[in-house]
Design a protein around this motif. Structure first.
Motif, mmCIF file in Angstrom:
data_model
loop_
_atom_site.group_PDB
_atom_site.id
_atom_site.type_symbol
_atom_site.label_atom_id
_atom_site.label_comp_id
_atom_site.label_asym_id
_atom_site.label_seq_id
_atom_site.Cartn_x
_atom_site.Cartn_y
_atom_site.Cartn_z
ATOM 1 N N GLN A 129 0.829 -1.202 0.000
ATOM 2 C CA GLN A 129 0.000 0.000 0.000
ATOM 3 C C GLN A 129 0.866 1.257 0.000
ATOM 4 O O GLN A 129 0.580 2.232 -0.687
ATOM 5 N N CYS A 130 1.956 1.234 0.769
ATOM 6 C CA CYS A 130 2.877 2.373 0.838
ATOM 7 C C CYS A 130 3.582 2.583 -0.493
ATOM 8 O O CYS A 130 3.701 3.714 -0.978
ATOM 9 N N THR A 164 0.797 3.894 -3.133
ATOM 10 C CA THR A 164 0.104 5.168 -2.933
ATOM 11 C C THR A 164 0.958 6.282 -2.328
ATOM 12 O O THR A 164 0.684 7.457 -2.544
ATOM 13 N N LEU A 208 -0.777 -6.375 -3.156
ATOM 14 C CA LEU A 208 -1.562 -5.594 -2.200
ATOM 15 C C LEU A 208 -2.672 -6.451 -1.600
ATOM 16 O O LEU A 208 -2.873 -6.477 -0.376
ATOM 17 N N THR A 258 -1.442 -5.087 -7.750
ATOM 18 C CA THR A 258 -2.736 -5.375 -7.119
ATOM 19 C C THR A 258 -2.713 -6.722 -6.424
ATOM 20 O O THR A 258 -3.246 -6.882 -5.319
ATOM 21 N N GLN A 308 -3.032 -7.848 2.417
ATOM 22 C CA GLN A 308 -4.225 -7.569 3.212
ATOM 23 C C GLN A 308 -4.916 -8.858 3.632
ATOM 24 O O GLN A 308 -5.352 -9.003 4.782
#
Length: 535
Positions: free
Chosen positions: A77-78, A81, A129, A126, A133
């Motif tokens: 995520q870091c 984004t 990521l 994707t 999660q």
């Protein structure tokens, strides 16, 4: 911070990287910017140091391979984004497919194949990521549920809810029958007759005899025993929360669908003939869909749901597909007569596909006054599941085959037999990218590759389901399955799938829907269970 970064190149242990991982995840973008561009401490400080020395002694002065290695231990995520907002140089970190593949290998393990299908044009960022999660949420959840189950066994002498990590325990299912054909009476007529009889006689328990109607169960296995009381939702881990929607249906829920794009709303279709819209944020019922003056949404069991943009479609045993406008609170948009019980739906932009009991796949344009576009006859038995993109339609049938139809050429391309030995057939299907995943009537998962109109069977997997797989959802980094064996499983979509968590229910599970990290589950009872990240 500066001391940590100054010695990253000397790391022999992954522990320091994990510390940086946690710290960057905790702090905001400005702090990350400050850490990257502030000069590193000099072992021999010089009084002649100039401000411009920061440009040559900062993190970006390290070899690019080292910078990429450091970034590989930051959360995906870091990298996706945050780093692009820090500086142009660091935005290139997220464009390195090799780094993403190394990260994916670290997440899945070195002994599995990922992705299962073609690697061309695969969405590595994707996938990483979603896997991070998924592992964060569901591995903790599995350990928590296992611990709770053990405490219940030790404290009360009974396993109130059996949950396992990578294994299934205590599953009880009936043996399948050896006759795979559908009954001679069409289910839509029989369903209406049985429900009307039950309503007239006021016998709620005899209203929905599974064995005589359910097209998934007939000729396949005995109906599941009805639970004495609803399953109790397990306590969620700190990362997840579980919400059970208040019971408003009066019969089994056959289908659940998350709508709206952010996992905030869902629709449910039930054997009480109704479709209901729910606000998941408030945990409340919004609307029961139905035309003006209508007693219910359909005049038979609601079996399937599909949506595209603002439009929701519901298919039922009354041989109709009904259209609903979501922004206007579920106002009726029209009714399409399908000719037989509608068993599956798939909605694309400007095209709605329906698979029916009478062996047909029908293409509709929901915008047109006369919506019928074309009827396809690709199978020799009921069409049980559908998936499509803008070029091809993929369908699974009770004739034990998978068929491919080329929409542009207007012809069928190929039929593949699912499993000639076991006579199993596909019941659920998920198609994204170049991979098709499906669940069959015997509890097996099947993976196919789809490229240029060629469907190729890759592998089949036993993930522990002992009865038909009633629902499946696959994305680049996640795989969810549910079954009439009373379980929902969460996997990494590699070969073989890595099962992170198994949720046990007291009755069979009829379907699931996943969107934006939210999982909605339709059990064989009258309630919906929603798992979502805790805010």
């Amino acid at each position: 911070w500066n001391h940590c970064l100054a010695h990253l190149y000397e790391m022999e242990d992954e522990k320091d990287c994990n510390q940086l991982h946690e710290a960057v995840a905790l702090y905001s973008k400005p702090v990350l910017f400050h850490v990257i561009f502030r000069p590193l401490p000099d072992a021999h400080p010089s009084t002649n140091a100039s401000p411009s020395s920061a440009e040559t002694t900062g993190l970006l002065s390290l070899p690019w391979e080292m910078v990429s290695h450091i970034a590989s231990h930051l959360p995906a995520q870091c990298v996706i984004t945050v780093l692009p907002k820090v500086c142009h140089a660091l935005s290139n970190v997220g464009k390195d497919n090799t780094a993403w593949q190394i990260r994916a290998r670290r997440l899945t393990g070195s002994r599995v194949n990922f992705p299962v299908g073609p690697k061309d044009d695969f969405d590595w960022p994707t996938a990483c990521l979603e896997m991070e999660q998924l592992i964060s949420y569901w591995t903790d959840q599995a350990h928590l549920l296992a611990r709770q189950s053990q405490e219940q066994v030790e404290g009360f002498g009974v396993a109130a809810q059996e949950v396992a990590y990578d294994v299934d325990e205590g599953l009880e299912m009936a043996l399948e029958g050896d006759n795979g054909d559908m009954p001679g009476i069409q289910p839509d007529e029989e369903a209406v007759a049985l429900v009307n009889k039950g309503r007239n006689e006021g016998q709620a328990e005899d209203l929905y005899p599974l064995e005589s109607i359910d097209p998934r169960l007939v000729g396949n296995e005995r109906p599941l025993e009805r639970a004495i009381e609803p399953a109790r939702s397990p306590s969620p881990s700190p990362a997840l929360e579980c919400v059970t929607l208040p019971s408003d249906h009066i019969a089994h829920i056959n289908s659940v669908l998350l709508v709206g794009g952010e996992g905030k709303f869902c629709a449910t279709g039930s054997r009480d003939w109704n479709v209901k819209l729910w606000d998941l944020e408030a945990g409340a019922l919004l609307h029961t869909l139905g035309g003006q003056g209508h007693f219910s949404t359909h005049k038979g069991w609601v079996w399937c749901l599909a949506s595209q943009g603002p439009l929701l479609a519901s298919g039922g045993f009354d041989s109709t597909v009904r259209l609903w406008d979501l922004p206007s609170g579920g106002a009726e948009r029209g009714t399409i007569k399908a000719g037989a019980a509608v068993l599956c739906l798939f909605h694309q932009p400007n095209m709605l596909l329906a698979g029916t009991f009478d062996r047909k796949i029908t293409m509709y344009d929901p915008r047109a006054a006369e919506p019928l576009v074309k009827t396809l006859r690709l199978h020799g038995n009921a069409v049980m599941c559908l998936a499509a993109d803008d070029k091809y339609i993929i369908s699974g049938s009770k004739d034990c085959t998978v068929a491919i139809y080329d929409c542009r050429a207007g012809k069928g391309l190929k039929k593949i037999r699912v499993d000639a030995l076991s006579k199993s057939y596909l019941l659920s299907m998920s198609y994204s990218g170049s991979e098709v995943w499906a669940g069959d009537s015997r509890g097996m998962l099947h993976a196919f590759s789809m490229q240029s109109g060629t469907l190729k069977a890759l592998s089949q997997f036993d993930v522990g389901h002992t009865a038909m797989v009633t629902g499946i959802h696959r994305s680049p980094g996640s795989l969810y399955t549910c079954s009439s064996d009373k379980t929902v499983k969460v996997h990494i979509p590699c070969s073989p799938p890595r099962t992170l968590c198994t949720l046990q229910h007291q009755v069979g599970v009829n379907g699931l829907s996943a969107e934006a990290g939210v999982l909605a589950v339709a059990s064989g009872e009258t309630y919906i269970e929603v798992w979502r990240p805790r805010k």
